[in-house]
Design a protein around this motif. Sequence first.
Motif, mmCIF file in Angstrom:
data_model
loop_
_atom_site.group_PDB
_atom_site.id
_atom_site.type_symbol
_atom_site.label_atom_id
_atom_site.label_comp_id
_atom_site.label_asym_id
_atom_site.label_seq_id
_atom_site.Cartn_x
_atom_site.Cartn_y
_atom_site.Cartn_z
ATOM 1 N N LEU A 185 0.837 -1.202 0.000
ATOM 2 C CA LEU A 185 0.000 0.000 0.000
ATOM 3 C C LEU A 185 0.872 1.252 0.000
ATOM 4 C CD1 LEU A 185 -2.977 -0.807 2.380
ATOM 5 C CD2 LEU A 185 -3.016 -0.375 -0.074
ATOM 6 N N ALA A 186 1.949 1.241 0.796
ATOM 7 C CA ALA A 186 2.839 2.400 0.845
ATOM 8 C C ALA A 186 3.470 2.627 -0.519
ATOM 9 C CB ALA A 186 3.918 2.180 1.901
ATOM 10 N N TYR A 187 3.853 1.520 -1.196
ATOM 11 C CA TYR A 187 4.452 1.649 -2.534
ATOM 12 C C TYR A 187 3.451 2.265 -3.503
ATOM 13 C CZ TYR A 187 6.668 0.351 -6.904
ATOM 14 O OH TYR A 187 7.226 0.391 -8.150
ATOM 15 N N ALA A 188 2.191 1.783 -3.444
ATOM 16 C CA ALA A 188 1.169 2.298 -4.360
ATOM 17 C C ALA A 188 0.931 3.788 -4.099
ATOM 18 C CB ALA A 188 -0.128 1.507 -4.190
ATOM 19 N N ALA A 189 0.910 4.185 -2.816
ATOM 20 C CA ALA A 189 0.664 5.595 -2.492
ATOM 21 C C ALA A 189 1.827 6.460 -2.963
ATOM 22 C CB ALA A 189 0.453 5.757 -0.997
ATOM 23 N N LEU A 190 3.053 5.948 -2.825
ATOM 24 C CA LEU A 190 4.225 6.738 -3.203
ATOM 25 C C LEU A 190 4.319 6.921 -4.712
ATOM 26 C CD1 LEU A 190 7.305 5.738 -1.054
ATOM 27 C CD2 LEU A 190 6.255 7.961 -1.290
ATOM 28 N N THR A 191 4.032 5.843 -5.484
ATOM 29 C CA THR A 191 4.144 5.969 -6.929
ATOM 30 C C THR A 191 2.879 6.569 -7.524
ATOM 31 O OG1 THR A 191 3.445 3.691 -7.103
ATOM 32 C CG2 THR A 191 5.797 4.100 -7.231
ATOM 33 N N GLY A 192 1.740 6.487 -6.795
ATOM 34 C CA GLY A 192 0.520 7.138 -7.228
ATOM 35 C C GLY A 192 -0.081 6.551 -8.489
ATOM 36 N N SER A 193 0.064 5.225 -8.692
ATOM 37 C CA SER A 193 -0.594 4.623 -9.851
ATOM 38 C C SER A 193 -1.023 3.201 -9.496
ATOM 39 C CB SER A 193 0.350 4.623 -11.048
ATOM 40 O OG SER A 193 0.754 3.325 -11.390
ATOM 41 N N ALA A 194 -2.206 2.818 -9.948
ATOM 42 C CA ALA A 194 -2.723 1.480 -9.639
ATOM 43 C C ALA A 194 -2.654 0.570 -10.867
ATOM 44 C CB ALA A 194 -4.162 1.578 -9.133
ATOM 45 N N HIS A 195 -1.745 0.861 -11.784
ATOM 46 C CA HIS A 195 -1.537 0.027 -12.969
ATOM 47 C C HIS A 195 -1.078 -1.365 -12.541
ATOM 48 C CE1 HIS A 195 0.471 -1.392 -16.634
ATOM 49 N NE2 HIS A 195 -0.361 -0.568 -17.270
ATOM 50 N N PRO A 196 -1.633 -2.440 -13.146
ATOM 51 C CA PRO A 196 -1.271 -3.805 -12.689
ATOM 52 C C PRO A 196 0.230 -4.070 -12.705
ATOM 53 C CG PRO A 196 -3.077 -3.867 -14.267
ATOM 54 C CD PRO A 196 -2.668 -2.434 -14.169
ATOM 55 N N GLY A 197 0.924 -3.583 -13.725
ATOM 56 C CA GLY A 197 2.368 -3.815 -13.806
ATOM 57 C C GLY A 197 3.090 -3.149 -12.651
ATOM 58 N N ASN A 198 2.667 -1.921 -12.330
ATOM 59 C CA ASN A 198 3.283 -1.192 -11.227
ATOM 60 C C ASN A 198 3.037 -1.911 -9.908
ATOM 61 O OD1 ASN A 198 4.578 1.019 -10.015
ATOM 62 N ND2 ASN A 198 2.610 1.886 -9.469
ATOM 63 N N LEU A 199 1.790 -2.421 -9.718
ATOM 64 C CA LEU A 199 1.469 -3.134 -8.475
ATOM 65 C C LEU A 199 2.275 -4.418 -8.364
ATOM 66 C CD1 LEU A 199 -2.358 -2.683 -7.931
ATOM 67 C CD2 LEU A 199 -0.438 -1.500 -6.880
#
Lengths: 109, 95, 169
Positions: C16-30
């Motif tokens: 969750l912290a990673y998602a908040a920091l990068t600010g994108s919910a793209h499947p590859g990013n997750l």
Amino acid sequence: MTALLQGLAIVAILVGTGFSVVAVAGYIRLPDVYCRLHAAGKVGVFGVTLLLVASVALGAQQPGKAVLLLLFLVLAGPATSHALASAAYRMGLGPRAARRNDLPPPPPR
Amino acid sequence: MNAALQFTLQAALAIHVLLIAVCVVRTWRGENVVDRLLGADLIGALTVAVLVLLSLLRATPMTIDIALSIAALGVIGTLALAKHLAGRGRPEGGA
Amino acid sequence: MSRRLRLAAEWLALLLAYAALTGSAHPGNLALGALVAAGVLALRPPLPQAPLRRGPAAAALAALRFAARLAADIVRCGIQVTALVVHPRMPIRPGILAVRSGCRTPAGLALSAHAITVTPGELVVEIGRDGTFYVHCLDVEASARAAEADQARRCALLEGPGGGGEDAR
């Protein structure tokens, strides 16, 4: 709404700058290292926090990221303050200005 | 951008740069190592503030990320130097 | 909480912290975030056991009260310290106090030392072998009146009421 957020940002920037000025004034005026640590620690916690509030209000940053960074600053700031105080104590730099000192002198090495 | 906001940002930027200059002089003439290290830490925190203000003024969001990486690295650097000083023992001479 | 469940909760928090920091919910990013979170969990040293020995609801309530009290203290003391520093004669009375911590767990000790240091005007310089905090204060006389009671309240919120002779872990 935009005007309100911009007003909030202006107030946050002004107060944050005020805290930075106070922190530097404290660093110059206070009598010993331990006292100066109190003043210097405030820039991190108040100054940068209020600037982050301003950047969120202006829409320059996502709130989630700002909250994480705020958490990091609040968790890490005291750690550096304590590390510096501990270093001063172990180097034998006593609290010169202290009215009362319950701390025994550091062990010789 | 609103004129009042722009003026506030510019004034805050000028004040922070001035504060950094004062801090550099004070750190240069610091009385002992820990005092100087504290001054360097303060300069780092003020630099972060300057970068955040610049990013708001120029509307470049990326600068905030740079500021925050500097903040994170500054914390680690100060911690490491403080631990090093704590382990070294008493200072030589009139520190 | 079992070890596996705790690891899973930590992994989710890091993701969750990673998602908040990068600010994108793209499947590859997750997916990349999931890998990074697993890597961090594999590399980090073991954390101390959580100090809260209560039901989850009571623990959450105590944590919330601790955080609210801490935030109020930070703002109140921040204003006091500012007033001390900008005052023309600077009426500070600095000094170092010994305060009994009374904590029974390492995590409780660390969290209350952090709470003292993050409050402007008070700073933990050293922690003695018996768990005594040596606190440097800008106004030592005002802090001396409240320090023991404040620390007892912090400990009660962090570690639960009463001393049951529980030792660390």
